[in-house]
Write an enzyme that holds these catalytic residues in place. Structure first.
Site, PDB file in Angstrom:
ATOM      1  N   HIS A   1      18.363  30.040  10.827  1.00 57.47           N
ATOM      2  CA  HIS A   1      18.142  30.846  12.043  1.00 57.47           C
ATOM      3  C   HIS A   1      16.857  30.361  12.716  1.00 57.47           C
ATOM      4  O   HIS A   1      15.766  30.862  12.455  1.00 57.47           O
ATOM      5  CB  HIS A   1      18.039  32.328  11.673  1.00 57.47           C
ATOM      6  CG  HIS A   1      18.024  33.254  12.855  1.00 57.47           C
ATOM      7  ND1 HIS A   1      18.862  34.353  12.972  1.00 57.47           N
ATOM      8  CD2 HIS A   1      17.275  33.265  13.980  1.00 57.47           C
ATOM      9  CE1 HIS A   1      18.615  34.980  14.098  1.00 57.47           C
ATOM     10  NE2 HIS A   1      17.645  34.349  14.729  1.00 57.47           N
TER      11      HIS A   1
ATOM     12  N   SER B   1      20.298  26.892  20.361  1.00 59.69           N
ATOM     13  CA  SER B   1      19.595  26.896  21.648  1.00 59.69           C
ATOM     14  C   SER B   1      20.558  27.228  22.779  1.00 59.69           C
ATOM     15  O   SER B   1      21.742  26.921  22.715  1.00 59.69           O
ATOM     16  CB  SER B   1      18.949  25.528  21.903  1.00 59.69           C
ATOM     17  OG  SER B   1      18.036  25.630  22.970  1.00 59.69           O
TER      18      SER B   1
ATOM     19  N   ARG C   1      20.616  25.317  29.327  1.00 58.53           N
ATOM     20  CA  ARG C   1      20.110  25.782  30.637  1.00 58.53           C
ATOM     21  C   ARG C   1      20.328  24.713  31.686  1.00 58.53           C
ATOM     22  O   ARG C   1      20.341  23.524  31.363  1.00 58.53           O
ATOM     23  CB  ARG C   1      18.593  26.013  30.545  1.00 58.53           C
ATOM     24  CG  ARG C   1      18.178  27.404  30.148  1.00 58.53           C
ATOM     25  CD  ARG C   1      16.661  27.500  30.123  1.00 58.53           C
ATOM     26  NE  ARG C   1      16.087  26.739  29.049  1.00 58.53           N
ATOM     27  CZ  ARG C   1      15.016  25.942  29.169  1.00 58.53           C
ATOM     28  NH1 ARG C   1      14.413  25.796  30.339  1.00 58.53           N
ATOM     29  NH2 ARG C   1      14.551  25.275  28.138  1.00 58.53           N
TER      30      ARG C   1
ATOM     31  N   GLU D   1      19.448  44.731  16.195  1.00 55.23           N
ATOM     32  CA  GLU D   1      18.041  44.312  16.221  1.00 55.23           C
ATOM     33  C   GLU D   1      17.155  45.464  16.676  1.00 55.23           C
ATOM     34  O   GLU D   1      15.977  45.522  16.352  1.00 55.23           O
ATOM     35  CB  GLU D   1      17.923  43.168  17.221  1.00 55.23           C
ATOM     36  CG  GLU D   1      17.183  41.979  16.742  1.00 55.23           C
ATOM     37  CD  GLU D   1      17.144  40.899  17.804  1.00 55.23           C
ATOM     38  OE1 GLU D   1      18.116  40.756  18.585  1.00 55.23           O
ATOM     39  OE2 GLU D   1      16.131  40.199  17.843  1.00 55.23           O
TER      40      GLU D   1
HETATM   41  P1  5GP Z   1      16.267  28.698  23.272  1.00 50.76           P
HETATM   42  O1  5GP Z   1      17.638  29.296  23.253  1.00 50.76           O
HETATM   43  O2  5GP Z   1      15.738  28.573  24.683  1.00 50.76           O
HETATM   44  O3  5GP Z   1      16.158  27.407  22.529  1.00 50.76           O
HETATM   45  O4  5GP Z   1      15.295  29.688  22.452  1.00 50.76           O
HETATM   46  C1  5GP Z   1      14.713  30.845  23.025  1.00 50.76           C
HETATM   47  C2  5GP Z   1      15.763  31.907  23.249  1.00 50.76           C
HETATM   48  O5  5GP Z   1      16.298  32.344  21.995  1.00 50.76           O
HETATM   49  C3  5GP Z   1      15.205  33.191  23.881  1.00 50.76           C
HETATM   50  O6  5GP Z   1      15.166  33.098  25.280  1.00 50.76           O
HETATM   51  C4  5GP Z   1      16.213  34.243  23.387  1.00 50.76           C
HETATM   52  O7  5GP Z   1      17.361  34.224  24.189  1.00 50.76           O
HETATM   53  C5  5GP Z   1      16.582  33.730  22.007  1.00 50.76           C
HETATM   54  N1  5GP Z   1      15.770  34.360  20.955  1.00 50.76           N
HETATM   55  C6  5GP Z   1      14.718  33.845  20.294  1.00 50.76           C
HETATM   56  N2  5GP Z   1      14.256  34.704  19.365  1.00 50.76           N
HETATM   57  C7  5GP Z   1      15.042  35.792  19.438  1.00 50.76           C
HETATM   58  C8  5GP Z   1      15.068  37.028  18.727  1.00 50.76           C
HETATM   59  O8  5GP Z   1      14.279  37.313  17.823  1.00 50.76           O
HETATM   60  N3  5GP Z   1      16.051  37.903  19.098  1.00 50.76           N
HETATM   61  C9  5GP Z   1      16.964  37.624  20.065  1.00 50.76           C
HETATM   62  N4  5GP Z   1      17.882  38.544  20.336  1.00 50.76           N
HETATM   63  N5  5GP Z   1      16.946  36.483  20.752  1.00 50.76           N
HETATM   64  C10 5GP Z   1      16.005  35.570  20.446  1.00 50.76           C
END
Ligand code: 5GP
Length: 372
Positions: free
Chosen positions: A18, A100, A103, A205
């Site tokens: 995770h 990820s 985007r 959560e």
């Molecule tokens: P990325 O998807 O841009 O690589 O990582 C950041 C994104 O992961 C955040 O914008 C969010 O959507 C998601 N994210 C990261 N940590 C958490 C968390 O603890 N809980 C949730 N629900 N989403 C998270």
């Protein structure tokens, strides 16, 4: 980390299941990104939550927005992904599932497809450099973006599932849990499941998600992220726990990807869901009051399969070795129990059985004599 205990945790072979890519960006990589984009006036205090600091969940999600400003081109994503993979490897992680959210950025010409291709390129580059880690990718659905984007994300993930030589293996559902409802994402998630993509869903959560969790558990997901408020002692319900831990279901009648453990009385106890637990993230994000109150204690003592993870090692200023050490010191686990915890995580990876076997062999080769 530098004493004997720290060396044990660093050298412990580990599985990370995770890890959000943009939440995992280290201080050093942020430094490089800030130098690339000085005009944004971003400082380190805006991208990480230091030792002893806490933020509300909402503030945590603001931090991701700042990092997204810094990581907005193919070049950035490639650098971030290769750095993150190498850092996990240096921390003793032998198998990593990165997740990820693809985007698009008009200013840099980045598209969602190129985003996924770039992460794959970074994984392949690390493989070429013989970095000692097996990396897979979960395409993330940000729940804030609604049903149509969720469906498009699944369609894109399906394409890469078929064409990435086993690197894209699943879907993550994440994003601000206070926004939207899982029912709007149900058909996209069901489609992903039917296509053979594995599902890891952030569930319960925050306390208000009982009905949503109840609904999404029926899909069913392959793993649960956090699950903080599932347990009745955390304000959840026995009904949800019963769904997570389904007892005495005859093996032949279920088609889920399960593992089974014989109980003392000879009955089979079947586990359908595995939980990814991220202690520092939950404490710093204030969904859990303190380490000793973490829901690790309920699930671990029930014997429910759990995996210790970092969530966002950059944002929460941690690494997987520290998370294992924190679990052991907080809940009094012996080193042998810690070893077992890291070894059992292999059973819950999304990669195929052949990969599990290779990892099990690696663990056997590295196992200290006293645990054999
Ligand atoms: P990325 O998807 O841009 O690589 O990582 C950041 C994104 O992961 C955040 O914008 C969010 O959507 C998601 N994210 C990261 N940590 C958490 C968390 O603890 N809980 C949730 N629900 N989403 C998270």
């Amino acid at each position: 980390m530098d004493n004997e205990a720290d060396t044990f945790y660093r050298e412990l072979p580990k599985v990370e299941l995770h890890a959000h890519l943009n939440g995992s960006v280290s201080f050093q990589t942020i430094e490089k990104l800030i130098r690339r984009k000085p005009q944004l006036n971003i400082e380190h205090s805006m991208t990480a939550i230091g030792k002893g600091q806490r933020r509300t969940l909402d503030e945590c999600f603001q931090v991701f927005k700042v990092i997204h400003q810094l990581v907005d081109s193919e070049e950035d994503i490639f650098m971030v992904a290769t750095d993150v993979i190498k850092e996990f490897a240096a921390d003793g992680v032998k198998y990593l599932e990165l997740r990820s959210t693809p985007r698009e950025e008009t200013a840099t010409g980045l598209t969602k497809r190129r985003y996924i291709e770039t992460v794959i390129k970074a994984i392949q580059q690390c493989k070429k450099e013989r970095v000692d880690i097996d990396v897979r990718f979960l395409v993330a659905i940000d729940r804030r973006n609604g049903s149509q984007v969720a469906m498009e994300t699944v369609q894109l993930a399906e394409e890469f599932f078929l064409s990435s030589d086993g690197l894209v293996i699943g879907i993550d559902l994440s994003g601000d849990p206070t926004v939207g409802h899982g029912r709007d994402l149900l058909s996209a998630l069901q489609r992903a499941k039917n296509s053979g993509l594995k599902l890891s869903l952030h569930l319960s959560e925050v306390p208000s998600q009982h009905d949503e969790t109840d609904l999404l558990l029926d899909i069913p997901p392959d793993r649960i992220g956090h699950g903080t408020f599932l347990h009745p002692e955390m304000g959840g319900s026995q009904g949800l726990v019963d769904k997570v831990v389904q007892k005495n279901i005859p093996l032949g009648r279920t088609y889920f990807n399960i593992s089974s453990l014989p109980l003392d009385n000879g009955q089979l106890f079947l586990w359908i869901f595995f939980s990814e637990l991220c202690l520092t993230s939950n404490v710093k994000g204030q969904t859990v009051q303190c380490y000793a109150e973490h829901h690790f204690k309920y699930w671990y003592h029930m014997g429910h399969p759990i995996v210790i993870c970092t969530d966002d090692k950059g944002v929460f200023a941690t690494d997987l070795s520290q998370e294992y050490k924190m679990v052991a010191t907080t809940f009094g686990l012996s080193r042998e129990a810690v070893w077992k915890l890291s070894q059992q995580a292999i059973d819950y990876i999304f990669a195929p059985v052949s990969v599990k076997e290779q990892l099990k062999q690696k663990w056997r080769n590295l196992q200290p004599q006293e645990f054999k």
